[in-house]
Design a protein around this motif. Structure first.
Motif, PDB file in Angstrom:
ATOM      1  N   VAL A 144       0.804  -1.220   0.000  1.00  0.00           N
ATOM      2  CA  VAL A 144       0.000   0.000   0.000  1.00  0.00           C
ATOM      3  C   VAL A 144       0.840   1.275   0.000  1.00  0.00           C
ATOM      4  O   VAL A 144       0.630   2.180  -0.824  1.00  0.00           O
ATOM      5  CB  VAL A 144      -0.952  -0.003   1.215  1.00  0.00           C
ATOM      6  N   TYR A 145       1.801   1.373   0.906  1.00  0.00           N
ATOM      7  CA  TYR A 145       2.482   2.657   1.091  1.00  0.00           C
ATOM      8  C   TYR A 145       3.375   3.081  -0.072  1.00  0.00           C
ATOM      9  O   TYR A 145       3.488   4.292  -0.339  1.00  0.00           O
ATOM     10  CB  TYR A 145       3.237   2.669   2.421  1.00  0.00           C
ATOM     11  N   PRO A 146       4.020   2.170  -0.801  1.00  0.00           N
ATOM     12  CA  PRO A 146       4.733   2.630  -1.991  1.00  0.00           C
ATOM     13  C   PRO A 146       3.807   3.296  -3.013  1.00  0.00           C
ATOM     14  O   PRO A 146       4.197   4.263  -3.668  1.00  0.00           O
ATOM     15  CB  PRO A 146       5.338   1.336  -2.553  1.00  0.00           C
ATOM     16  N   ILE A 147       2.559   2.797  -3.124  1.00  0.00           N
ATOM     17  CA  ILE A 147       1.599   3.383  -4.059  1.00  0.00           C
ATOM     18  C   ILE A 147       1.039   4.686  -3.501  1.00  0.00           C
ATOM     19  O   ILE A 147       0.953   5.700  -4.200  1.00  0.00           O
ATOM     20  CB  ILE A 147       0.441   2.394  -4.340  1.00  0.00           C
ATOM     21  N   MET A 148       0.654   4.677  -2.224  1.00  0.00           N
ATOM     22  CA  MET A 148       0.106   5.883  -1.602  1.00  0.00           C
ATOM     23  C   MET A 148       1.102   7.036  -1.665  1.00  0.00           C
ATOM     24  O   MET A 148       0.735   8.186  -1.978  1.00  0.00           O
ATOM     25  CB  MET A 148      -0.264   5.587  -0.146  1.00  0.00           C
TER      26      MET A 148
END
Length: 327
Positions: A144-148
């Motif tokens: 999630v966090y690499p995309i967010m």
């Protein structure tokens, strides 16, 4: 029309109806009129009730804004700003009003100081996000966090807008992200770069369930949207691992990514040959601001960009007000 409950405690007097129109006027421009603003306006109206005529003289301004009549300098500062706006509004209606001069104290400066990330620091953030360590409880953060983070960096969206995205808000075919009823009720379509859209397509393909109404980022703990506190915690963890800190050694905030996007975007627009006169309104629309003043607050110039802006600012006199910032 404003809510009856909001206006119930406004004393009857010569200015009461004008305050109601003033609130409607501000909301009509897309401005948020918060509960604290209503309270401050109610206080101003109550003070004006002691006067019998519908006009505001310099003596009235001095008496109303007397430091002795306020519990704190912060409250007085907000009242100064609101009375200045109200007098200007009354002037538009043709009602005699004295100007609230610059000799009165300005609003207290906000404590928030955005951190403007360099290109190298942005690369560091992404590298750390792409190599987060596994957790015993859940490894959803690895995906999630690499995309967010890439969405925040690549679009300048507010973190709240990103967290509230649904699958239907990401249009893979057209390459846009929809923001519906964002801050101040502003909706917009945000074109994204090809590289970011490629990343979003991969994220879509790797998701098991992608119904239109579901959150784009589903929390593994709640099954709903990720919380702001979770995103804030992970971002500051990423900054700490990347060894990126502010001058006071504190960790940068998520909102600093939006400031960085705004500043870097304007630099690129200017470097491409676009004039500031054209660039700032375009940037304001992209960022979802209701007026150009909001965009100006997000711009923190580098030395080169600032020099050019100063040389050309005569053409921007009606767009960006003369406000100095120390950031």
């Amino acid at each position: 029309m404003i809510n009856d409950k909001e206006f119930l405690q406004f004393k009857d007097g010569p200015f009461r109806d004008y305050f109601e129109k003033f609130i409607e006027y501000k909301r009509g421009k897309g401005e948020k009129v918060s509960r604290s603003t209503i309270i401050n306006l109610r206080s101003l109206n109550n003070k004006l009730c002691q006067y019998s005529t519908v006009k505001i003289t310099a003596q009235m301004v001095e008496e109303i804004l007397s430091p002795e009549s306020f519990a704190s300098s912060d409250t007085r500062g907000k009242s100064i700003s609101l009375l200045r706006q109200f007098c200007q509004f009354m002037g538009i209606l043709g009602i005699p009003c004295a100007a609230v001069g610059r000799n009165y104290a300005a609003l207290p400066r906000p404590q928030f100081r955005p951190y403007i990330f360099s290109t190298e620091e942005i690369s560091k953030l992404l590298h750390v996000a792409d190599h987060l360590t596994e957790s015993r409880r859940c490894n959803n953060h690895l995906r999630v966090y690499p995309i967010m983070l890439r969405i925040l960096i690549g679009t300048g969206m507010r973190i709240g807008e990103v967290l509230q995205m649904t699958n239907d808000d990401v249009d893979i075919l057209r390459g846009v992200i929809k923001v519906i009823n964002g801050k101040n009720g502003v909706s917009r379509f945000i074109p994204v770069s090809d590289s970011l859209m490629d990343v979003l397509r991969i994220y879509f393909r790797n998701n098991d369930s992608m119904s239109a109404e579901e959150p784009f980022f589903v929390s593994p703990y709640t099954g709903s949207y990720y919380s702001y506190s979770a995103a804030k915690y992970m971002f500051q963890k990423i900054c700490a691992i990347a060894d990126i800190r502010c001058e006071d050694s504190s960790l940068p905030t998520l909102h600093s990514l939006r400031h960085t996007f705004c500043t870097r975007s304007l630099e690129q627009m200017i470097a491409s040959g676009m004039s500031e006169y054209s660039a700032v309104p375009i940037l304001a629309a992209y960022m979802g601001h209701v007026n150009l003043v909001d965009t100006e607050k997000y711009i923190h110039f580098t030395e080169i960009a600032h020099a050019r802006f100063i040389s050309d600012e005569m053409f921007m006199a009606d767009i960006v007000p003369e406000v100095s910032y120390d950031e």
